[in-house]
Design a protein around this motif. Structure first.
Motif, PDB file in Angstrom:
ATOM      1  N   ILE B 277       0.874  -1.170   0.000  1.00 52.07           N
ATOM      2  CA  ILE B 277       0.000   0.000   0.000  1.00 52.07           C
ATOM      3  C   ILE B 277       0.911   1.220   0.000  1.00 52.07           C
ATOM      4  N   GLU B 278       0.624   2.161  -0.881  1.00 57.59           N
ATOM      5  CA  GLU B 278       1.486   3.353  -1.011  1.00 57.59           C
ATOM      6  C   GLU B 278       1.630   4.064   0.340  1.00 57.59           C
ATOM      7  N   GLY B 280       1.635   7.182   1.062  1.00 59.15           N
ATOM      8  CA  GLY B 280       0.661   8.273   1.209  1.00 59.15           C
ATOM      9  C   GLY B 280      -0.721   7.750   1.591  1.00 59.15           C
ATOM     10  N   VAL B 281      -1.071   6.601   1.018  1.00 58.66           N
ATOM     11  CA  VAL B 281      -2.359   5.977   1.344  1.00 58.66           C
ATOM     12  C   VAL B 281      -2.329   5.452   2.778  1.00 58.66           C
ATOM     13  N   ARG B 283      -0.695   6.676   5.203  1.00 59.34           N
ATOM     14  CA  ARG B 283      -0.807   7.809   6.135  1.00 59.34           C
ATOM     15  C   ARG B 283      -2.277   8.202   6.336  1.00 59.34           C
ATOM     16  N   VAL B 284      -3.032   8.231   5.233  1.00 57.95           N
ATOM     17  CA  VAL B 284      -4.458   8.564   5.361  1.00 57.95           C
ATOM     18  C   VAL B 284      -5.163   7.472   6.167  1.00 57.95           C
ATOM     19  N   ALA B 285      -4.833   6.204   5.860  1.00 58.62           N
ATOM     20  CA  ALA B 285      -5.481   5.084   6.557  1.00 58.62           C
ATOM     21  C   ALA B 285      -5.175   5.122   8.047  1.00 58.62           C
ATOM     22  N   SER B 286      -3.954   5.488   8.380  1.00 55.27           N
ATOM     23  CA  SER B 286      -3.548   5.552   9.776  1.00 55.27           C
ATOM     24  C   SER B 286      -4.323   6.650  10.514  1.00 55.27           C
ATOM     25  N   ARG B 287      -4.450   7.808   9.864  1.00 55.17           N
ATOM     26  CA  ARG B 287      -5.218   8.898  10.484  1.00 55.17           C
ATOM     27  C   ARG B 287      -6.681   8.485  10.648  1.00 55.17           C
ATOM     28  N   LEU B 288      -7.185   7.790   9.626  1.00 54.45           N
ATOM     29  CA  LEU B 288      -8.571   7.335   9.673  1.00 54.45           C
ATOM     30  C   LEU B 288      -8.791   6.415  10.866  1.00 54.45           C
TER      31      LEU B 288
END
Lengths: 495, 307
Positions: B277-278, B280-281, B283-288
């Protein structure tokens, strides 16, 4: 008319005079001078979209030609603390592309290349600015098409379709845009470029692609989209059924679905709009009918034949006064031309209109329609109804003359009541136009504070600083900025 | 119309049992229990509300508790000639949704992720949260139901869902051939419901009216010898998800495999290598994850995308 925009504006800090010059210089260095515009004509043109919401305030308008340029714009805007608003063709009807407080407007119209068509695997990669119908035209020789077909498909862009999860008459059988988007290249508000989703059937991790579709530019900017292509059906039949009352048409729609048929389209038009359209384009509609039902079934010929027979039976059962099956492609196109020209036809009657968009359960269509006629009458407004009956998606049109004193107040009041009766009937705020600024204030009719809080958690996961199209979708009091400042993200909890 | 009015009561009790602290995991029928990693030890488990809450065939939607077996749901829908996109593998509705794997006949059933219209879940803080809407078409606010599909219960404890239903075709027929190019099938006939290939045999599922099925059968017979099939291939243990074009290179899947042509799902003897998983993706998933589950109490140990 500008109340919603003005109310939202108060929440966002206006740019400091003098800062814009440096911002423009940096943007022009990243792009070219001629693709970063700040003249009055451009800013006025892009201060509104196709909605009734005017009063927007565009900052520099950028026309990038590549993903890298979009990323550069995002980074520059972030350095200057400026928000960004993406824009496709500006055909949105809820003010989603209306800029507030001079954001950097990123117009994606020059990113309009069809990058790759993989006919074998039925996938195409396109840039966000590709016009919906242009893609389908390109696919025609291959026997394929892009299924979402909003009424604005001649001009609206794939990126705009993604932002609004656009539908159209044929999404009853084929699904809305989200069902046809496999992957999206997105520039996040901080400038990171990511690809959400994938071309495999079950991409790993959370479905961020699905969360992004329909987010109205508030999670980032789509620059490239991988779309699924649909094979053209070998057989298509279009039927026109006339009824004395809209209730008969609505009952026929419910019966068709209950019988196990999923037509490609089920469109109802009331008498007022039918007459207007017939005068406008001579589609061959019966002007003495209380309502007409335009139905299309497609697929393998034996299946289509069975469905046509059944629809005729159900139409007769519910009192259809006439039934016509288009005999050839010319007749079929004429029938559809009438439906697609409905909005244009309204201009003959009144100079202005407000097109609404709510969804109700199919079984409540007739009841809610009656309520809508009553609402319009009480507010002394002319209402016409044409709608995607198969999925309960109502589109009441309030036609008016904006020069008439006090008319806008009546239009807004009637619109609010239409939303209210739709929700009370078990429906939702929007089927395909989105929330934008138009329906923010109604979000609390459908969602609790906890529901909205969780929507905000998604929002700030993509855009922690709340700079992507701020002031849209979420209602006041649940704005991205309000919540973000209250919640500190614990470090090291996960991932 | 079927209506069990106690679903709201069940959900209230479910929320009370979940509370707002300590790790928690929701247990279905444990058919895919090891997906996404092992559950941390000593985590309390609960079952979700069950039963069909509301079903009106003419709306083509069904509201169902997540603890309901998919087979029970489908039995009830079949009485009205309908079905869903959920795979029927002995598991629960909630399990199928949070796992997010499609039906073997995706071409005919549609993607699972597109069939979930509304989700009610109990959040990490113990709130009952509703997202989506009850109608087949809806763009009111952010699309959280999409996030819940395939989330392995790491963003919320699913209580009930509203699913889109579809009519069961009047006729269906599996055909098999050992003498056909499986990649030629989609060019020969219009929208088959499934094409499976094990390297030797090709199975094709035709669905529709009897005459349509017969005509499609005839078209297939024109390119190769096809026979009606009563036996389906045995699916190897490991599930792959690949670009549909990668099915042309089946060596990677192991000694035995069954591939879903035109889709990209493969059941192979070998396990699929970890898919990246990229960053950048991620990072978004982690914040989510952190925003939805600040204390990390939801299904701890499980991570979507981890094999």
């Amino acid at each position: 008319m500008n109340r919603a925009v003005d109310a939202l504006r108060k929440r966002w800090k206006r740019p400091v005079p003098g800062e814009t010059g440096q911002l423009i210089r940096e943007l022009r260095t990243a792009l070219t001078k001629d693709r970063v515009k700040y003249d009055a004509a451009q800013r006025t043109l892009l201060s509104h979209d196709a909605s009734i919401y005017a009063g927007g305030d565009a900052g520099p308008v950028c026309y990038p030609t590549s993903t890298n340029e979009v990323a550069s714009i995002m980074q520059i805007a972030e350095r200057h603390g400026r928000s960004v608003v993406p824009r496709g063709a500006g055909t949105g009807l809820t003010g989603g592309a209306v800029p507030m407080d001079e954001p950097v407007v990123i117009a994606l119209n020059k990113m309009n290349r069809i990058l790759e068509i993989d006919a074998e695997n039925r996938i195409a990669w396109v840039e966000a600015g590709v016009v919906n119908l242009d893609l389908t035209k390109e696919l025609r020789p291959l026997g394929l098409h892009f299924a979402p077909d909003p009424s604005s498909q001649q001009v609206c862009t794939i990126g705009g379709n993604v932002a609004n999860n656009a539908g159209g008459p044929h999404c009853l059988a084929y699904g809305v845009t989200g069902a046809h988007v496999l992957a999206i290249e997105v520039v996040l508000p901080g400038g990171d470029v990511v690809t959400l989703g994938g071309l495999e059937p079950e991409p790993p991790g959370y479905d961020l692609r699905g969360a992004f579709v329909g987010s109205e530019g508030t999670l980032g900017i789509a620059t490239r989209v991988a779309v699924a292509l649909t094979p053209n059906p070998p057989e298509t039949k279009t039927l026109l059924l006339a009824f004395a009352e809209p209730a008969n048409a609505a009952a026929t729609v419910s019966s068709i679905i209950a019988s196990g048929i999923v037509p490609a389209a089920l469109e109802v038009m009331d008498q007022r709009i039918t007459v207007a359209v017939e005068n406008f384009v001579n589609a061959g509609y019966p002007t003495d009918a209380g309502a007409i039902l335009l139905t299309e079934v497609d697929g393998l010929q034996p299946n289509v034949d069975v469905d046509v027979e059944q629809i005729i039976h159900l139409g007769n059962k519910h009192g259809s006064t006439s039934i016509r099956v288009a005999e050839d492609e010319t007749e079929r196109k004429a029938l559809w031309k009438g439906r697609k020209a409905a909005l244009g036809a309204i201009a003959q009657i009144m100079p202005d209109y407000y097109l609404h968009d709510t969804v109700v359960p199919r079984s409540k269509l007739a009841t809610v329609l009656e309520q809508i006629y009553d609402i319009a009458e009480r507010h002394e407004l002319l209402v016409m109804n044409f709608f995607h009956a198969g999925d309960g998606n109502l589109h009441p049109v309030l036609a008016f003359d904006a020069r008439e004193p006090g008319v806008m107040e009546r239009v807004h009041a009637a619109g609010a009541e239409i939303v209210q009766v739709s929700i009370e009937a078990g429906g939702v705020l929007s089927g395909e136009h989105g929330i934008g600024v138009e329906k923010q204030k109604f979000m609390k009719l459908l969602f609790t504070d906890d529901d909205l809080d969780h929507q905000n958690r998604l929002r700030i996961s993509f855009d922690p600083s709340c700079r992507a199209n701020p002031g849209k979708v979420m209602p006041i009091g649940h704005s991205c900025a309000d919540i973000a400042s209250l919640r500190a993200i614990p470090k090291g909890v996960w991932g | 119309m079927i209506r069990h009015t106690d679903i709201d009561v069940q959900i209230q009790e479910f929320a009370a049992a979940i509370g707002d602290r300590e790790p928690i995991a929701i247990e279905g029928n444990r058919t895919r229990w090891s997906l996404g990693g092992d559950l941390q030890p000593d985590v309390r488990t609960l079952t979700a509300p069950s039963g069909i809450a509301e079903y009106t065939p003419a709306e083509m939607t069904v509201q169902v508790g997540c603890g309901t077996l998919v087979s029970e749901l489908h039995d009830e829908l079949a009485k009205a000639g309908q079905r869903t996109a959920l795979p029927e593998r002995g598991g629960t509705v909630g399990g199928a949704v949070v796992v997010g794997q499609n039906h073997m006949c995706l071409l005919g059933r549609g993607r699972l992720r597109d069939s979930v219209l509304n989700v009610r879940y109990v959040s990490a803080e113990g709130q009952i949260v509703s997202c989506g809407g009850p109608t087949v078409k809806n763009v009111s606010g952010f699309d959280l139901p999409r996030l819940m599909v395939g989330s392995l219960g790491t963003l919320g404890n699913l209580a009930d869902v509203i699913l889109r239903t579809n009519p069961i075709p009047t006729h269906s027929r599996w055909l098999v051939s050992d003498d056909v190019d499986p990649f030629a099938i989609q060019k020969t006939i219009y929208r088959p419901s499934s094409i499976l290939w094990d390297g030797t045999f090709t199975w094709v599922l035709l669905e529709g009216s009897e005459q349509a099925v017969n005509e499609e059968h005839d078209k297939l017979s024109a390119i190769a010898a096809f026979e009606p099939s009563t036996e389906m291939p045995v699916l190897p243990e490991h599930r792959w998800s690949v670009h549909p074009n990668d099915l042309r290179f089946p060596g990677q899947f192991g000694e035995s495999f069954v591939a879903s042509i035109g889709v990209g799902t493969v059941w192979g003897a070998n396990a699929q290598p970890k898919r990246n998983i990229e960053p950048g993706v991620e990072r978004v998933a982690s914040r989510l994850k952190n925003n939805f589950d600040p204390t990390g109490r939801l299904n701890p140990g499980r991570v979507p995308g981890r094999i």
